[in-house]
Design an enzyme around this catalytic site. Structure first.
Site, short mmCIF file in Angstrom:
data_model
loop_
_atom_site.label_atom_id
_atom_site.label_comp_id
_atom_site.label_asym_id
_atom_site.label_seq_id
_atom_site.Cartn_x
_atom_site.Cartn_y
_atom_site.Cartn_z
N TYR A 1 0.87 -1.19 0.00
CA TYR A 1 0.00 0.00 0.00
C TYR A 1 0.91 1.24 0.00
O TYR A 1 0.80 2.11 0.86
CB TYR A 1 -0.91 0.06 1.23
CG TYR A 1 -1.68 -1.19 1.55
CD1 TYR A 1 -2.98 -1.35 1.09
CD2 TYR A 1 -1.11 -2.21 2.32
CE1 TYR A 1 -3.71 -2.49 1.40
CE2 TYR A 1 -1.82 -3.36 2.62
CZ TYR A 1 -3.11 -3.49 2.17
OH TYR A 1 -3.82 -4.63 2.47
N CYS B 1 -4.76 4.06 9.84
CA CYS B 1 -5.58 5.25 10.06
C CYS B 1 -6.89 4.88 10.72
O CYS B 1 -7.82 5.68 10.73
CB CYS B 1 -5.81 6.00 8.74
SG CYS B 1 -6.53 4.96 7.47
#
Ligand code: SAH
Length: 473
Positions: free
Chosen positions: A332, A428
């Protein structure tokens, strides 16, 4: 009671509460706020029913009007503040109440940090059943004007062209004059653009009738170069008065370096369409993190707070044990930032990312920074990683930085199969972090360090880094 608790309250407990209470939509009730949900709304009770109250914080006593009643909870909006919490402050932005983008702006900054810290610990404990020592969250010295990107819807409201942010749970736009968390150049560009659009009569998109031209304006700023990119998302490929628009934007915003267009003709809430083209200037911005320069294309992901990003990446760099020989996988990877930040201490870097433009940027970024031992693959981490394993590649360190939904289970299984000595999980979303850490824990990884960093002051969002070491071989 713990601060974050009710965001995840147990169903049985809440059902019991509901049965004992009769709550009427439209009625106002006095509510003592006793905690905050995971998305920063106040939590209180009417009788025994749990009620969520946006903009309220622990210690407030409010009169609030109930706007919805669900099976297990109700929602209410503050009518009157009977007693303010001692942690409450007057936000510096007058639009906070309508806008809803800064859910915690009325909470003192040190209390925001405390709440985030608690929230990470609680999520790890409750969801992941993990007892980890969570290091004190790293806050910002000046927690304003930190954002480098705004996605701004454009519309006609009450016969006026407005550009701003959607009110929570609605498509009503709060017209933006100044935003306390955006870089000031972004607020300036919005004002200029609004005026020029009106003067040139360029019609905003009308989502009821699917007519008009301009849907969104995405504005990005490079902190290091004080340069701007404006990306106009339009329904039609043709923009009326385009030459005049470009020339006036350039004239009135000297910091402008790039004007782009993305065409999205669909009836959809998704912002971007598939075609992106350059209208004027360069097709990218350049920003810096530490001593590295990064090329950022219109559709690539780049961390929104470059000041805290450097701190975040420094934490990762310090946590990872590298001697110059190790293979690092950056899954990612976006435009390659974290991996490239560590590359000087690594033997080989492999990045994987799903957005084609971001992969191109990552390759360019490696080149621009003179990093030759990096390769980037386009595709899903959960698809590419097993392919790399089948090719016989073995990483020493794996970094994952997934979106809010966390990692696919199959990726975690591939990681456990390939057995890197260290895993760095950048997250996150504390809830999916906790879920994935528990899985990695059962696969033989011990959690060495958990470090939250406040990348999104004034909002409920939390960024956390977890370092895992392989405990068994
Ligand atoms: N590490 C980068 C980007 C993190 S954001 C940074 O610090 O800037 C998460 C990134 O994951 C985004 O760029 C997104 O496009 C990408 N992504 C989302 N799902 C993915 C998947 N299944 N496989 C690979 N990349 C994915």
């Amino acid at each position: 009671m713990s601060l974050a608790r009710f965001g995840y309250g147990s169903c049985n407990q809440l059902m019991e509460i509901q049965q004992e209470s009769k709550i009427i939509i439209g009625e106002s009730y006095q509510i003592d706020i006793i905690g905050l949900t995971h998305d920063g709304e106040g939590v209180g009770r009417i009788g025994k029913m749990v009620v969520f109250v946006p903009q309220a914080i622990s210690g407030d006593l409010v009169i609030a009007k109930v706007i919805s009643v669900k099976k297990t909870y109700a929602r209410a909006l503050i009518n009157q503040m009977i007693k303010s919490s001692s942690d409450r402050i007057e936000p510096s932005c007058s639009l906070v109440k309508q806008c809803g983008g800064c859910q915690l702006a009325h909470l003192q900054y040190d209390k925001q940090l405390y709440w985030k810290q608690q929230h990470v610990s609680e999520a790890l404990k409750r969801i992941g059943k993990i007892k980890a020592n969570v290091l004190p969250i790293i806050g910002m010295e000046n927690p304003t004007a930190y954002r480098n990107k705004a996605q701004i819807p454009v519309a006609f409201q009450n016969q006026e062209l407005v550009m701003g942010f959607y009110q929570k749970r609605s498509h009503n736009i709060v017209d933006l004059e100044y935003c306390q968390i955006q870089h000031p150049l972004i607020s300036k560009a919005v004002q200029v653009m609004k005026r020029i659009l009106v003067e040139l009569g360029i019609a905003p998109y009308d989502e009821q009738n699917h007519t008009g031209v301009l849907r969104h304006v995405v504005i990005r700023v490079s902190f290091s170069e004080k340069a701007l990119m404006i990306l106009m998302v339009t329904r039609t490929r043709k923009i009326p008065q385009l030459n005049e628009l470009i020339s006036r934007l350039r004239h009135e915003i000297p910091e402008l370096e790039s004007i782009m267009q993305n065409v999205n003709p669909a009836v959809t809430n998704v912002i971007y369409g598939s075609e992106t083209r350059l209208l004027w200037g360069k097709p990218y911005l350049i920003d810096e993190i530490g001593k590295l320069k990064f090329v950022i294309s219109a559709c690539s992901f780049f961390q929104v707070n470059p000041i805290q990003t450097k701190i975040l990446y420094d934490v990762v760099k310090k946590a990872v044990f590298l001697t110059g020989k190790e293979t690092v996988w950056d899954l990612y990877c976006g435009i390659g930032t974290i991996g490239l930040y560590l590359a000087e201490n690594a033997g080989q870097l492999i990045g994987v990312e799903i957005i084609p433009e971001a992969v191109e940027d990552a390759r360019l970024n490696a080149k621009c920074n003179g990093i030759e031992h990096a390769v980037f693959y386009l595709g899903k981490a959960e698809v590419i990683a097993p392919k790399l394993v089948r090719q016989g590649l073995r990483p020493d360190v794996i970094i994952v930085d997934p979106p809010r939904k966390g990692c696919e289970l199959s990726l975690l299984q591939t990681i456990s199969q390939v057995k890197p000595a260290q895993i760095v999980y950048v997250s996150c979303n504390p809830a999916t972090l906790a879920r994935d850490l528990e899985i990695l824990n059962t696969m033989g990884y011990a959690i060495d360090m958990v470090q939250p960093v406040d990348v999104f002051p004034q909002t409920y969002h939390i960024e956390t880094i977890a370092l895992l070491q392989r405990a068994i071989s």
